[in-house]
Each structure stands twice: as C-alpha cells, then as structure tokens.
Design an enzyme around this catalytic site. Structure first.
Site, mmCIF file in Angstrom:
data_model
loop_
_atom_site.group_PDB
_atom_site.id
_atom_site.type_symbol
_atom_site.label_atom_id
_atom_site.label_comp_id
_atom_site.label_asym_id
_atom_site.label_seq_id
_atom_site.Cartn_x
_atom_site.Cartn_y
_atom_site.Cartn_z
ATOM 1 N N LYS A 155 0.831 -1.199 0.000
ATOM 2 C CA LYS A 155 0.000 0.000 0.000
ATOM 3 C C LYS A 155 0.867 1.251 0.000
ATOM 4 O O LYS A 155 0.601 2.204 -0.740
ATOM 5 C CB LYS A 155 -0.940 -0.008 1.218
ATOM 6 C CG LYS A 155 -2.023 -1.081 1.120
ATOM 7 C CD LYS A 155 -2.805 -1.281 2.416
ATOM 8 C CE LYS A 155 -3.790 -2.442 2.258
ATOM 9 N NZ LYS A 155 -4.559 -2.721 3.481
ATOM 10 N N GLN A 162 -4.773 -1.246 9.659
ATOM 11 C CA GLN A 162 -4.630 -2.585 9.073
ATOM 12 C C GLN A 162 -5.201 -3.644 10.010
ATOM 13 O O GLN A 162 -4.914 -3.654 11.207
ATOM 14 C CB GLN A 162 -3.141 -2.854 8.771
ATOM 15 C CG GLN A 162 -2.867 -4.159 8.054
ATOM 16 C CD GLN A 162 -3.413 -4.197 6.628
ATOM 17 O OE1 GLN A 162 -3.569 -3.170 5.979
ATOM 18 N NE2 GLN A 162 -3.716 -5.382 6.145
ATOM 19 N N ASP A 193 -11.241 2.729 3.895
ATOM 20 C CA ASP A 193 -11.596 1.315 3.748
ATOM 21 C C ASP A 193 -13.103 1.133 3.565
ATOM 22 O O ASP A 193 -13.548 0.045 3.180
ATOM 23 C CB ASP A 193 -11.170 0.528 4.994
ATOM 24 C CG ASP A 193 -9.801 -0.136 4.855
ATOM 25 O OD1 ASP A 193 -9.480 -0.581 3.734
ATOM 26 O OD2 ASP A 193 -9.076 -0.212 5.859
HETATM 27 N N1 GUN Z 1 -6.554 -6.661 6.185
HETATM 28 C C1 GUN Z 1 -6.804 -7.439 5.099
HETATM 29 N N2 GUN Z 1 -7.427 -6.718 4.150
HETATM 30 C C2 GUN Z 1 -7.571 -5.471 4.626
HETATM 31 C C3 GUN Z 1 -8.133 -4.284 4.104
HETATM 32 O O1 GUN Z 1 -8.636 -4.207 2.989
HETATM 33 N N3 GUN Z 1 -8.076 -3.205 4.909
HETATM 34 C C4 GUN Z 1 -7.537 -3.244 6.151
HETATM 35 N N4 GUN Z 1 -7.540 -2.124 6.873
HETATM 36 N N5 GUN Z 1 -7.013 -4.329 6.676
HETATM 37 C C5 GUN Z 1 -7.032 -5.436 5.909
#
Ligand code: GUN
Length: 280
Positions: A52, A96, A119
């Site tokens: 990311k 996350q 998100d």
């Molecule tokens: N953990 C696995 N996928 C995601 C996601 O799309 N966003 C976040 N914040 N954590 C994750």
C-alpha cells in the site's frame, strides 16, 4: 476465455489517479495524505502495508506509516488515531486488520472520522451503500466492479451469485451488484445445494477463503467468474476458484495472483483521492 487482468487494469487506474493527485497539489499546495496504522508484526499484514505504501508513492500520495508494537495499549492506539483524525494533511486513515487480540476493532475504527474512512468499514459508509447511496465503498468489491466496467461486462438484469458474506467483501459486493441492477443471491457456509445456485450465475463471485473451493461443475457455461480468494497452498498462492477447471467453463476469469488483488490497492488509492477532493 478472457483473462481479467487486474494488474494491467490497476496500472491504468493508477495513471488516472496520478493526474488527479497532481491537480490536487497544484490547486491546494499540498499533497494528498494517507495514514496507515499497523499494530503488531503479522507477516501478511506487513507485506500488505508495504504494498500500500509503495502504491501511494507511485501515484504521488504522501503516506504516513504508523507502525506500533504488538503490545500497544488501547489508549495509545486511540491517541495515534485521534491525532491523525485531527491532521489536515491526512485525508485517509487505514487501520490494518487483523488487530492484536487485546485491541477492540470496533472501538478503534470508530475513532476514524467517516470522511477519512478510506476502507469504507465504518457503519456510516457501509450503511450508505446499503441504502443505495454509496459514499466510500470497501476496496475489494469496488475493485471488482471497476474490473467489470473496464472490460465492458454488463451487470444490469444478470444473475449474480456471491459466495461469502463478510462485512469487507461479500456483503458490500452483493450490494454493489444490486445497485447495478443485477439479480443477486448471497451464499454462505449454511447454504444448501450450493452448486445448484452457483450454476445459475451469469456473474459468480467467490469470496469464501477456501482454496479451490469453486470447481468447474459449479459454473455455468459462459459465466463471468471473479475470484477474490488469496490462499496459500503448498507454498503457492491460489484463489477460491479452481482456475484450470473454471477456465474450461468461464467466458471471463480473474487469475490469482494478478486479478482482484491489485485492484483492491488501486481502489484504496482511489478512495483516498476522492476523500481528499471532497475535503481538501
Ligand atoms: N486486512 C486485510 N485486508 C484489509 C483491508 O482491505 N483493509 C484493512 N484495513 N485491513 C485489511
């Protein structure tokens, strides 16, 4: 059969976002900012977060990584999130998941202002989608819709079956398809005669988290098959769909890796750019 190339499509999306990020900077004299909060040392989370942060750099979004130790207290985690919430240079905040078990996910996420929830996890954003007036939409299902759109795959009036009902993927996926006028069925672990239902699907989305769960006999000839799964099997990454079998039946199929995964990250960037444009 046409392979839905998420890697290449995500590249095209990033190019477009780069132009918008530059225009933002020219207009407001500052960069778009995304804060990523990583608590603990889950190896998969570290890789995702690294991807990311790298993707942000590619489109000219400033990323702020807050890496906190696994034993971070709830008070400290809340303090960090509230500081980012108040920071005018931060347009999006991503915490996350999964969090270490002693931390309360709902409680921490609730400290993110809805307009910085890139998100789309907060009730305000999930609710807006459920009401048919989406604001920020969860990245993976949004990425699936973008893939369908860019390959000119029609959705209106078609039968869509989503296997999986998670808050992050299955539910918002079903709602997006419904908002796009598909006739939608959601299946899950208690569904009876699953294959009879999936065989009805013009568009079949597999989001179950079980390696090669969807087999050729579950797929209608000519169906569009979207594989959201990322599973490690004998050291190899495989999806929720048995790719070789599905390739014999599907008209369009996403590979794993290189299908939905890259689109998810591209949509995170897209949500961040949109959040910044709405509240510069
Ligand atoms: N953990 C696995 N996928 C995601 C996601 O799309 N966003 C976040 N914040 N954590 C994750």
């Amino acid at each position: 059969m046409t392979i839905l190339d998420g890697k290449e499509t995500a590249r095209a999306v990033r190019e477009e976002l780069k132009v918008r990020a530059e225009a933002f900077k020219a207009a407001y004299g500052k960069e778009i900012g995304l804060a990523v909060v990583l608590i603990g040392d889950d190896p998969a989370s570290r890789i995702y977060v690294g991807n990311k942060v790298r993707a942000c750099a590619e489109v000219g979004i400033r990323s702020v990584l807050k890496a906190l130790p696994a034993d971070t207290s709830e008070e400290e985690a809340v303090r960090v999130i509230e500081e980012l919430a108040a920071d005018d240079g931060v347009h999006g905040i991503l915490v996350q998941l999964p969090l270490p078990p002693h931390l309360d996910e709902k409680k921490l996420l609730s400290r993110i202002p809805a307009e910085k929830d890139v998100d789309g996890f907060l009730p305000e954003n999930a609710g807006a989608l459920a009401l048919g007036a989406p604001r920020t939409v969860s990245c993976t299902p949004k990425g699936v819709m973008e893939l369908l759109r860019r390959y000119d795959i029609p959705v209106r009036g078609r039968r869509a079956v989503v296997v999986g009902r998670s808050a992050i993927v299955g539910r918002p996926m079903a709602l997006l398809l419904l908002n796009a006028d598909a006739t939608v069925t959601v299946c899950h672990s208690h569904t009876r005669d699953l294959a009879d239902i999936t065989r009805e699907a013009d568009i079949l989305v597999a989001a179950v988290g079980k390696p090669r769960f969807v087999t050729a006999d579950m797929i209608k000839d000519g169906a569009v098959v979207i594989d959201v799964g990322i599973n490690r099997l004998d050291g190899k990454l495989v999806g929720d769909v048995d790719y070789e079998g599905a390739a014999e039946k599907a008209s369009f199929l996403t590979p794993v890796p290189g299908g939905v995964g890259p689109m998810t990250i591209a949509m995170l960037l897209s949500n961040t750019v949109e959040a910044a444009e709405r509240r510069p």
